[in-house]
Design a protein around this motif. Sequence first.
Motif, PDB file in Angstrom:
ATOM      1  N   ARG A   1      49.591  54.226  35.812  1.00 47.84           N
ATOM      2  CA  ARG A   1      48.666  53.105  35.618  1.00 47.84           C
ATOM      3  C   ARG A   1      48.003  52.725  36.938  1.00 47.84           C
ATOM      4  O   ARG A   1      46.804  52.442  36.980  1.00 47.84           O
ATOM      5  N   ILE A   2      48.799  52.690  38.003  1.00 52.92           N
ATOM      6  CA  ILE A   2      48.283  52.287  39.311  1.00 52.92           C
ATOM      7  C   ILE A   2      47.202  53.254  39.777  1.00 52.92           C
ATOM      8  O   ILE A   2      46.220  52.848  40.392  1.00 52.92           O
TER       9      ILE A   2
ATOM     10  N   ASN B   1      44.984  54.612  38.089  1.00 51.28           N
ATOM     11  CA  ASN B   1      43.724  54.316  37.408  1.00 51.28           C
ATOM     12  C   ASN B   1      43.092  53.000  37.856  1.00 51.28           C
ATOM     13  O   ASN B   1      41.982  52.685  37.435  1.00 51.28           O
ATOM     14  N   PHE B   2      43.795  52.237  38.674  1.00 53.37           N
ATOM     15  CA  PHE B   2      43.220  50.998  39.193  1.00 53.37           C
ATOM     16  C   PHE B   2      42.146  51.320  40.211  1.00 53.37           C
ATOM     17  O   PHE B   2      42.184  52.343  40.886  1.00 53.37           O
ATOM     18  N   SER B   3      41.187  50.420  40.347  1.00 51.00           N
ATOM     19  CA  SER B   3      40.211  50.555  41.433  1.00 51.00           C
ATOM     20  C   SER B   3      40.916  50.248  42.753  1.00 51.00           C
ATOM     21  O   SER B   3      42.027  49.712  42.769  1.00 51.00           O
TER      22      SER B   3
ATOM     23  N   SER C   1      40.240  47.985  44.916  1.00 53.52           N
ATOM     24  CA  SER C   1      40.451  46.541  45.085  1.00 53.52           C
ATOM     25  C   SER C   1      41.636  46.055  44.245  1.00 53.52           C
ATOM     26  O   SER C   1      42.412  45.205  44.702  1.00 53.52           O
ATOM     27  N   GLN C   2      41.802  46.590  43.054  1.00 49.96           N
ATOM     28  CA  GLN C   2      42.955  46.227  42.239  1.00 49.96           C
ATOM     29  C   GLN C   2      44.251  46.745  42.866  1.00 49.96           C
ATOM     30  O   GLN C   2      45.271  46.051  42.865  1.00 49.96           O
ATOM     31  N   GLN C   3      44.198  47.957  43.406  1.00 47.41           N
ATOM     32  CA  GLN C   3      45.366  48.486  44.101  1.00 47.41           C
ATOM     33  C   GLN C   3      45.701  47.635  45.321  1.00 47.41           C
ATOM     34  O   GLN C   3      46.871  47.408  45.621  1.00 47.41           O
TER      35      GLN C   3
ATOM     36  N   LEU D   1      45.208  44.445  45.690  1.00 46.09           N
ATOM     37  CA  LEU D   1      45.885  43.236  45.204  1.00 46.09           C
ATOM     38  C   LEU D   1      47.334  43.523  44.849  1.00 46.09           C
ATOM     39  O   LEU D   1      48.237  42.733  45.146  1.00 46.09           O
ATOM     40  N   LEU D   2      47.576  44.658  44.210  1.00 45.37           N
ATOM     41  CA  LEU D   2      48.938  45.050  43.878  1.00 45.37           C
ATOM     42  C   LEU D   2      49.761  45.271  45.147  1.00 45.37           C
ATOM     43  O   LEU D   2      50.915  44.839  45.234  1.00 45.37           O
TER      44      LEU D   2
ATOM     45  N   ALA E   1      46.878  44.296  52.406  1.00 50.25           N
ATOM     46  CA  ALA E   1      45.897  44.465  51.324  1.00 50.25           C
ATOM     47  C   ALA E   1      44.529  44.833  51.882  1.00 50.25           C
ATOM     48  O   ALA E   1      43.809  45.650  51.304  1.00 50.25           O
TER      49      ALA E   1
END
Length: 161
Positions: A93-94, A96-98, A100-102, A104-105, A141
């Motif tokens: 799943r990670i 497939n994140f953009s 910027s989403q990664q 944040l994670l 981040a």
Amino acid sequence: MLGRILQRTIILITFVLALILAVMPMSLAIAPWRPEWPLLVLVYWIIALPHRVNIGYAAGVGLAVDVLLGSTLGFHTAAYAIVAYPAARYYSRIRNFSLSQQALLVMVLVFVARAIVYIFEHYLNNAPLMWHYFWPALSSALFWPWVFLMLRKVRRKFLVR
């Protein structure tokens, strides 16, 4: 056979470089903002190669961080292993994140790792809570996209699989 040894060596070299960055001297003004380089590299390799880099690597890198920083043995080991679990569990799943989403994670993972180390330090060594202790979550981040892109380039150049 030689290819696998080279691939393992490339992964280990990236961890060694991250550990060097973790202890490299910095100005006192920006030292509280130092990103968690070993954790950034660990998260990258876990989501890129989960069959090769896993929670065992996380424990080893955490132990190396404990030794290099002079903290009580096992604090970073436990924190890195705990944080590595969701990254290893949800790597597909990670991926497939953009970016910027990664990022944040990664910020959340670094915050959780720092919180775990703080909790250990607080209960065993009576450490006071200082908010600047959690600033590396933000700086990690911010550096994540560059770390991700550089390590991906290294992985592709040396055919690390």
